[in-house]
Design an enzyme around this catalytic site. Sequence first.
Site, PDB file in Angstrom:
ATOM      1  N   ASP A   1      -2.544   0.063  17.010  1.00 43.46           N
ATOM      2  CA  ASP A   1      -3.558   1.020  17.451  1.00 43.46           C
ATOM      3  C   ASP A   1      -2.757   2.286  17.712  1.00 43.46           C
ATOM      4  O   ASP A   1      -2.047   2.375  18.718  1.00 43.46           O
ATOM      5  CB  ASP A   1      -4.251   0.541  18.725  1.00 43.46           C
ATOM      6  CG  ASP A   1      -5.375   1.489  19.120  1.00 43.46           C
ATOM      7  OD1 ASP A   1      -5.130   2.713  19.112  1.00 43.46           O
ATOM      8  OD2 ASP A   1      -6.488   1.031  19.418  1.00 43.46           O
ATOM      9  N   HIS A   2      -2.834   3.228  16.816  1.00 41.54           N
ATOM     10  CA  HIS A   2      -1.852   4.320  16.904  1.00 41.54           C
ATOM     11  C   HIS A   2      -2.029   5.172  18.165  1.00 41.54           C
ATOM     12  O   HIS A   2      -1.121   5.882  18.555  1.00 41.54           O
ATOM     13  CB  HIS A   2      -1.827   5.156  15.620  1.00 41.54           C
ATOM     14  CG  HIS A   2      -2.937   6.142  15.492  1.00 41.54           C
ATOM     15  ND1 HIS A   2      -4.192   5.792  15.085  1.00 41.54           N
ATOM     16  CD2 HIS A   2      -2.990   7.477  15.719  1.00 41.54           C
ATOM     17  CE1 HIS A   2      -4.958   6.862  15.059  1.00 41.54           C
ATOM     18  NE2 HIS A   2      -4.258   7.908  15.447  1.00 41.54           N
TER      19      HIS A   2
ATOM     20  N   LYS B   1       0.915   7.174  21.208  1.00 41.52           N
ATOM     21  CA  LYS B   1       0.959   8.597  21.576  1.00 41.52           C
ATOM     22  C   LYS B   1       1.681   8.776  22.905  1.00 41.52           C
ATOM     23  O   LYS B   1       1.472   8.011  23.845  1.00 41.52           O
ATOM     24  CB  LYS B   1      -0.461   9.171  21.663  1.00 41.52           C
ATOM     25  CG  LYS B   1      -1.134   9.254  20.290  1.00 41.52           C
ATOM     26  CD  LYS B   1      -2.501   9.865  20.400  1.00 41.52           C
ATOM     27  CE  LYS B   1      -3.246   9.748  19.083  1.00 41.52           C
ATOM     28  NZ  LYS B   1      -3.353  10.961  18.311  1.00 41.52           N
TER      29      LYS B   1
ATOM     30  N   LYS C   1     -10.525  19.834  18.287  1.00 42.13           N
ATOM     31  CA  LYS C   1      -9.821  18.554  18.234  1.00 42.13           C
ATOM     32  C   LYS C   1      -9.190  18.364  19.601  1.00 42.13           C
ATOM     33  O   LYS C   1      -8.388  19.201  20.038  1.00 42.13           O
ATOM     34  CB  LYS C   1      -8.738  18.629  17.154  1.00 42.13           C
ATOM     35  CG  LYS C   1      -7.669  17.551  17.246  1.00 42.13           C
ATOM     36  CD  LYS C   1      -8.107  16.307  16.544  1.00 42.13           C
ATOM     37  CE  LYS C   1      -7.104  15.168  16.749  1.00 42.13           C
ATOM     38  NZ  LYS C   1      -7.639  13.869  16.488  1.00 42.13           N
TER      39      LYS C   1
ATOM     40  N   GLY D   1       0.850  -1.198   0.000  1.00 42.19           N
ATOM     41  CA  GLY D   1       0.000   0.000   0.000  1.00 42.19           C
ATOM     42  C   GLY D   1       0.881   1.240   0.000  1.00 42.19           C
ATOM     43  O   GLY D   1       0.548   2.261   0.599  1.00 42.19           O
TER      44      GLY D   1
ATOM     45  N   LEU E   1      -1.791   6.397   4.041  1.00 39.33           N
ATOM     46  CA  LEU E   1      -1.108   6.129   5.307  1.00 39.33           C
ATOM     47  C   LEU E   1       0.412   6.165   5.117  1.00 39.33           C
ATOM     48  O   LEU E   1       1.148   6.747   5.921  1.00 39.33           O
ATOM     49  CB  LEU E   1      -1.528   4.767   5.873  1.00 39.33           C
ATOM     50  CG  LEU E   1      -0.906   4.487   7.230  1.00 39.33           C
ATOM     51  CD1 LEU E   1      -1.672   5.212   8.334  1.00 39.33           C
ATOM     52  CD2 LEU E   1      -0.860   3.003   7.532  1.00 39.33           C
TER      53      LEU E   1
ATOM     54  N   HIS F   1      -9.382   2.567  19.824  1.00 37.00           N
ATOM     55  CA  HIS F   1      -8.710   3.654  20.561  1.00 37.00           C
ATOM     56  C   HIS F   1      -9.371   3.914  21.922  1.00 37.00           C
ATOM     57  O   HIS F   1      -8.698   4.048  22.939  1.00 37.00           O
ATOM     58  CB  HIS F   1      -8.730   4.957  19.761  1.00 37.00           C
ATOM     59  CG  HIS F   1      -8.251   4.815  18.345  1.00 37.00           C
ATOM     60  ND1 HIS F   1      -7.218   3.997  18.005  1.00 37.00           N
ATOM     61  CD2 HIS F   1      -8.654   5.406  17.186  1.00 37.00           C
ATOM     62  CE1 HIS F   1      -7.006   4.080  16.688  1.00 37.00           C
ATOM     63  NE2 HIS F   1      -7.867   4.917  16.178  1.00 37.00           N
TER      64      HIS F   1
HETATM   65  C1  BG6 Z   1      -8.256   6.746  13.021  1.00 36.87           C
HETATM   66  C2  BG6 Z   1      -9.675   6.804  12.559  1.00 36.87           C
HETATM   67  O1  BG6 Z   1      -7.962   5.489  13.563  1.00 36.87           O
HETATM   68  O2  BG6 Z   1      -8.030   7.752  13.999  1.00 36.87           O
HETATM   69  C3  BG6 Z   1      -9.995   8.172  12.002  1.00 36.87           C
HETATM   70  O3  BG6 Z   1      -9.890   5.826  11.567  1.00 36.87           O
HETATM   71  C4  BG6 Z   1      -9.648   9.249  13.005  1.00 36.87           C
HETATM   72  O4  BG6 Z   1     -11.367   8.271  11.646  1.00 36.87           O
HETATM   73  C5  BG6 Z   1      -8.225   9.078  13.518  1.00 36.87           C
HETATM   74  O5  BG6 Z   1      -9.757  10.504  12.347  1.00 36.87           O
HETATM   75  C6  BG6 Z   1      -7.937  10.031  14.659  1.00 36.87           C
HETATM   76  O6  BG6 Z   1      -6.589   9.940  15.012  1.00 36.87           O
HETATM   77  P1  BG6 Z   1      -5.826  11.153  15.704  1.00 36.87           P
HETATM   78  O7  BG6 Z   1      -4.470  10.626  16.007  1.00 36.87           O
HETATM   79  O8  BG6 Z   1      -5.823  12.281  14.721  1.00 36.87           O
HETATM   80  O9  BG6 Z   1      -6.621  11.520  16.928  1.00 36.87           O
END
Ligand code: BG6
Length: 495
Positions: A182-183, A187, A351, A12, A17, A245
């Site tokens: 799971d990003h 953090k 945000k 990909g 990404l 998340h």
């Molecule tokens: C992703 C979701 O896993 O996380 C998105 O698929 C979302 O929809 C994003 O916008 C948010 O990530 P962050 O790091 O910007 O809070």
Amino acid sequence: MKETGAVFFIFGATGDLARRKLFPAIYSLFCEGKLSERFAVIGLARRPRTNEQFREDVYQSIDQFARHKASKEDEEWQNFASHFEYMPLDITNVDAFLELKKTAERVEGQFGIAGNRLFYLALAPELFGSVAHHLRDGGLLETRGWHRLVIEKPFGYDLPSAENLNTEIRKVFNEEDIYRIDHYLGKEMVQNIEVVRFANAFFEPLWNNKYIANIQITLSETVGVEERGGYYDNAGALRDMAQNHMLQMVTMMAMEPPSRLHPEDIRDEKVKVLRSLRLYESPEDVRAHVIRGQYAEGEVKGELKPAYRAEDSVNPESKTETYVAAKVLVDNFRWAGVPFYVRTGKRMPVKSTEVVVEFKSMPDNVYLAKKGKLQPNLLVFRVNPMEGIYIKINAKEPGSEGTILPVAMDFCQSNQVGLNTPEAYERLLFDAARGDSTYFTRWDEVASAWQFVDRIAAAWSQNDSDLQLYPAGSWGPEAADKLLEEDGFHWWPVN
Ligand code: BG6
């Protein structure tokens, strides 16, 4: 990883990404000396591209998104770029993987890499199983080094589909070689929750139902669905944010101290939390404790934004939720009776990723009663956009006759260490390459999370009359406020 080097296979490689997160992360690791000279990246995607074109794509991505800036004239950049190759690949064709094997061997010879291979699948999850099989059948797992599979969410659509996906992947890779990203776990401040909890005598003794009244977790976004309407309209906020998340944040807040700082011990504690989540018993129970909303037209930061149903690739009659709030209970000894209120939504006013721990109030004794109602103490973890922690305590208003005021003690990490802290993907990619799976989700965590979420999804699929529209730029349906009001609480404003 520095010692032995590795090849990163990015499936990909022409996608979003890779462009926004992966190439910048690899570049930062390179600039920080965390990659040795013995590394290579093989970009893989369907469309034809030459190495030169690919390196130009990588440059553009770094120029736009990386925290370390590059200059094409610099020797350092040219050295970095020379480690990148591109190969067009039809992932449905096993013969193409035989070709890939040859390319990998050549590249490994060129850079003196001992056979360590990291396969990063930035692909739709339906493809994970067949790619894993083709990697094996194409002979790509036959080197003497390690072979790790890094995969992105969504991991399935519900528990049965996640189980199928897992079964397919596990036919080829061992659980310890599967890194499910799971990003949020990458953090900085999410990782810091553990340290603040377990390294401070201030907090751990109070971290239970005797002293904590409730915990509030907010993951709000100002963006809408952007170009991802097709995916999102099937997933919704429940699957896109809450299953992964959000529940991961709950586990970080609620887990017991692990006996050792070993990935398996930490993940054992996390999965215990997920297993302790009280499952909603009936559709009525879901309706009473889980609120869903969808954004209508409205203004975000002074700009008029269209309704969700008017977004590209979204069904104009869609009933998909872009907002979820829930009262979650963790039924174990420590947390019995402490509600975790969670909410996430798109097109919110700000945000913000924030966790508020609200402590129980002190008894209003005679002395304090004269001075008005006391505010509860708060401990706030700010994850995004600012990183830091603050504590709200009560103190005497200077110069007054004992008027009590809530004051904040603020530790703003972003100001202290600068905004340039490593990004989540950088940390996670580095961890995957050195074999540290602490901040990746293990299969049993994924399965328990689906079990919890599936109850909600099942109730929602029977009846959608509780879906409420909220104007873009608002904090979501009012019902989410009532959820807390019923218990005598309210959402603390996020920063
Ligand atoms: C992703 C979701 O896993 O996380 C998105 O698929 C979302 O929809 C994003 O916008 C948010 O990530 P962050 O790091 O910007 O809070």
